[in-house]
Design a protein around this motif. Structure first.
Motif, short mmCIF file in Angstrom:
data_model
loop_
_atom_site.label_atom_id
_atom_site.label_comp_id
_atom_site.label_asym_id
_atom_site.label_seq_id
_atom_site.Cartn_x
_atom_site.Cartn_y
_atom_site.Cartn_z
N MET A 1 0.82 -1.21 0.00
CA MET A 1 0.00 0.00 0.00
C MET A 1 0.86 1.26 0.00
N VAL A 2 1.95 1.25 0.79
CA VAL A 2 2.84 2.40 0.82
C VAL A 2 3.44 2.62 -0.57
N THR A 3 3.85 1.54 -1.21
CA THR A 3 4.42 1.65 -2.56
C THR A 3 3.39 2.20 -3.55
N THR A 4 2.14 1.71 -3.44
CA THR A 4 1.08 2.15 -4.34
C THR A 4 0.76 3.64 -4.13
N VAL A 5 0.70 4.05 -2.84
CA VAL A 5 0.36 5.44 -2.54
C VAL A 5 1.37 6.40 -3.13
N PHE A 6 2.64 6.06 -3.05
CA PHE A 6 3.68 6.97 -3.52
C PHE A 6 4.12 6.72 -4.95
N ALA A 7 3.55 5.70 -5.60
CA ALA A 7 3.97 5.39 -6.97
C ALA A 7 3.64 6.52 -7.94
N VAL A 8 2.39 7.03 -7.86
CA VAL A 8 1.97 8.09 -8.80
C VAL A 8 2.73 9.39 -8.54
N PRO A 9 2.85 9.87 -7.27
CA PRO A 9 3.64 11.08 -7.04
C PRO A 9 5.09 10.94 -7.49
N VAL A 10 5.66 9.77 -7.25
CA VAL A 10 7.05 9.56 -7.68
C VAL A 10 7.14 9.61 -9.20
N TRP A 11 6.12 9.02 -9.87
CA TRP A 11 6.14 9.02 -11.34
C TRP A 11 6.02 10.44 -11.88
N ILE A 12 5.10 11.23 -11.26
CA ILE A 12 4.91 12.62 -11.73
C ILE A 12 6.16 13.44 -11.51
N THR A 13 6.71 13.37 -10.29
CA THR A 13 7.93 14.14 -10.00
C THR A 13 9.09 13.66 -10.85
N GLY A 14 9.08 12.39 -11.20
CA GLY A 14 10.13 11.85 -12.06
C GLY A 14 10.05 12.41 -13.46
N VAL A 15 8.82 12.55 -13.95
CA VAL A 15 8.63 13.12 -15.29
C VAL A 15 9.11 14.56 -15.33
N PHE A 16 8.68 15.35 -14.31
CA PHE A 16 9.07 16.75 -14.30
C PHE A 16 10.54 16.95 -13.90
N GLY A 17 11.16 15.90 -13.47
CA GLY A 17 12.59 16.01 -13.15
C GLY A 17 13.49 15.73 -14.32
N MET B 1 0.90 23.35 -8.55
CA MET B 1 -0.10 22.55 -9.27
C MET B 1 0.31 21.07 -9.29
N VAL B 2 1.59 20.82 -9.54
CA VAL B 2 2.08 19.43 -9.55
C VAL B 2 1.96 18.81 -8.16
N MET B 3 2.33 19.58 -7.12
CA MET B 3 2.22 19.08 -5.76
C MET B 3 0.76 18.81 -5.40
N GLY B 4 -0.15 19.69 -5.89
CA GLY B 4 -1.58 19.48 -5.62
C GLY B 4 -2.08 18.20 -6.23
N VAL B 5 -1.65 17.93 -7.50
CA VAL B 5 -2.05 16.68 -8.16
C VAL B 5 -1.54 15.47 -7.37
N CYS B 6 -0.29 15.55 -6.92
CA CYS B 6 0.29 14.45 -6.14
C CYS B 6 -0.50 14.24 -4.84
N LEU B 7 -0.83 15.32 -4.16
CA LEU B 7 -1.55 15.21 -2.88
C LEU B 7 -2.95 14.64 -3.10
N ILE B 8 -3.64 15.11 -4.14
CA ILE B 8 -4.97 14.58 -4.44
C ILE B 8 -4.91 13.08 -4.73
N THR B 9 -3.87 12.66 -5.48
CA THR B 9 -3.71 11.23 -5.80
C THR B 9 -3.53 10.41 -4.52
N VAL B 10 -2.70 10.92 -3.62
CA VAL B 10 -2.47 10.21 -2.35
C VAL B 10 -3.75 10.11 -1.55
N ILE B 11 -4.53 11.22 -1.49
CA ILE B 11 -5.78 11.21 -0.72
C ILE B 11 -6.78 10.22 -1.32
N ILE B 12 -6.88 10.20 -2.64
CA ILE B 12 -7.82 9.27 -3.30
C ILE B 12 -7.44 7.82 -2.99
N LEU B 13 -6.15 7.49 -3.11
CA LEU B 13 -5.71 6.13 -2.84
C LEU B 13 -5.94 5.75 -1.38
#
Length: 316
Positions: free
Chosen positions: A261-277, A294-306
């Motif tokens: 679950m921890v891996t799943t929660v942080f997978a999308v934020p890591v992927w997004i930050t990886g793209v923008f990096g 805006m990017v941080m907001g998307v990451c936070l929303i993804t974490v909350i949804i999961l």
């Protein structure tokens, strides 16, 4: 070490090995030989007329319990519990010749020490005045009682292990394996002792009377009950071992589920930050003053949804 006790006139008399020539003046003589040296063994052999090699048989811990009837003496090999770091079993020898009973062993046997205590607390006539057959029964009965006490203590240990197992105690599996090892030793010993008692209770040996054989028959059935008790405890330990392994698997699955679950929660934020990096000149929102938020907001929303999905499914 050699201790010799003689019984006559309702009294116990300590005897030296040199005075053993007058052994017929006593009703019964009990000789206990513990871890003798080669010199002591040779002297003992000359005094009682049993060969050194035959006496060494009683000192062999690996000897198989049995009853042997020789020309002028009897040999009984029996298994007794041995208290060291772990509870195991050991073989010892009982030689019977004329009015002499010799117990010989290389390890300290608690049951034999108990008989010394009984001789001090009770009238000697009760233990030594009824003949060799009854004293043999007393000796074997003390060993059987020792097995019984140990098995009763194991019952308390099983209760504590079961409690520890349910409440997440440590090193439970190791204790279960140790107890199973002890019960395996006991099973082999009790089965062998049962065979010896079977011979003694039904074979008309001159050293036993009909009453002695009845006592030995009772001891035979006591040993059968101990075997049933040992088998039951061994089955309980097998069940507890299976339960312990199941609990360990459940705990491991819980840990793996949390990590997943921890891996799943942080997978999308890591992927997004990886793209923008990535080191490209033209990136979306790279020139926007609100791009980072805006990017941080998307990451936070993804974490909350999961997290909401995991809580709704009952995984958290």
């Amino acid at each position: 070490m050699l201790k010799i006790l003689g019984y006559r006139d309702e009294n116990i008399i300590k005897i030296n090995l040199e005075d053993l020539e007058n052994h017929r003046d006593y009703i019964l003589i009990w000789m206990d030989c513990y871890a003798p040296s080669d010199e002591e063994l040779l002297k003992l052999s000359k005094k009682i007329g049993i060969g050194v090699d035959e006496l060494r048989v009683g000192l062999d811990e690996q000897e198989v319990p049995r009853v042997e009837e020789e020309e002028d003496y009897y040999l009984i090999i029996y298994k007794a519990p041995l208290f060291e770091e772990d509870v195991t079993t050991t073989s010892f020898g009982i030689f019977i010749k004329d009015n002499i009973v010799l117990t010989i062993h290389s390890d300290k046997i608690k049951s034999i020490g108990k008989i010394y205590s009984l001789l001090k607390s009770k009238k000697p006539k009760t233990l030594l005045g009824k003949g060799i057959g009854f004293f043999l029964y007393v000796l074997l009965n003390q060993i059987t009682l020792n097995y019984s006490r140990i098995l009763l203590n194991l019952e308390d240990k099983l209760d504590r292990l079961e409690y520890a197992l349910i409440h997440g105690g440590k090193n439970v599996t190791e204790e279960i394996l140790q107890l199973r090892k002890t019960l395996v030793y006991f099973h082999k010993a009790l089965v062998s002792n049962k065979d010896v008692l079977s011979i003694l209770k039904r074979k008309y040996l001159p050293i036993t009377t009909q009453e002695d054989r009845e006592h030995l028959e009772d001891l035979y059935y006591d040993t059968l009950q101990l075997l049933d008790m040992e088998t039951t405890y061994r089955e309980l330990l097998v069940s507890m071992m299976d339960m312990s392994l199941s609990i360990e698997n459940i705990r491991m699955n819980q840990i793996m589920k949390i990590l997943t679950m921890v891996t799943t929660v942080f997978a999308v934020p890591v992927w997004i930050t990886g793209v923008f990096g990535m080191n490209f000149k033209y990136m979306p929102l790279i020139d926007s003053p609100y791009g980072f938020w805006m990017v941080m907001g998307v990451c936070l929303i993804t974490v909350i949804i999961l997290m909401y999905v995991f809580v709704k499914e009952g995984w958290l």
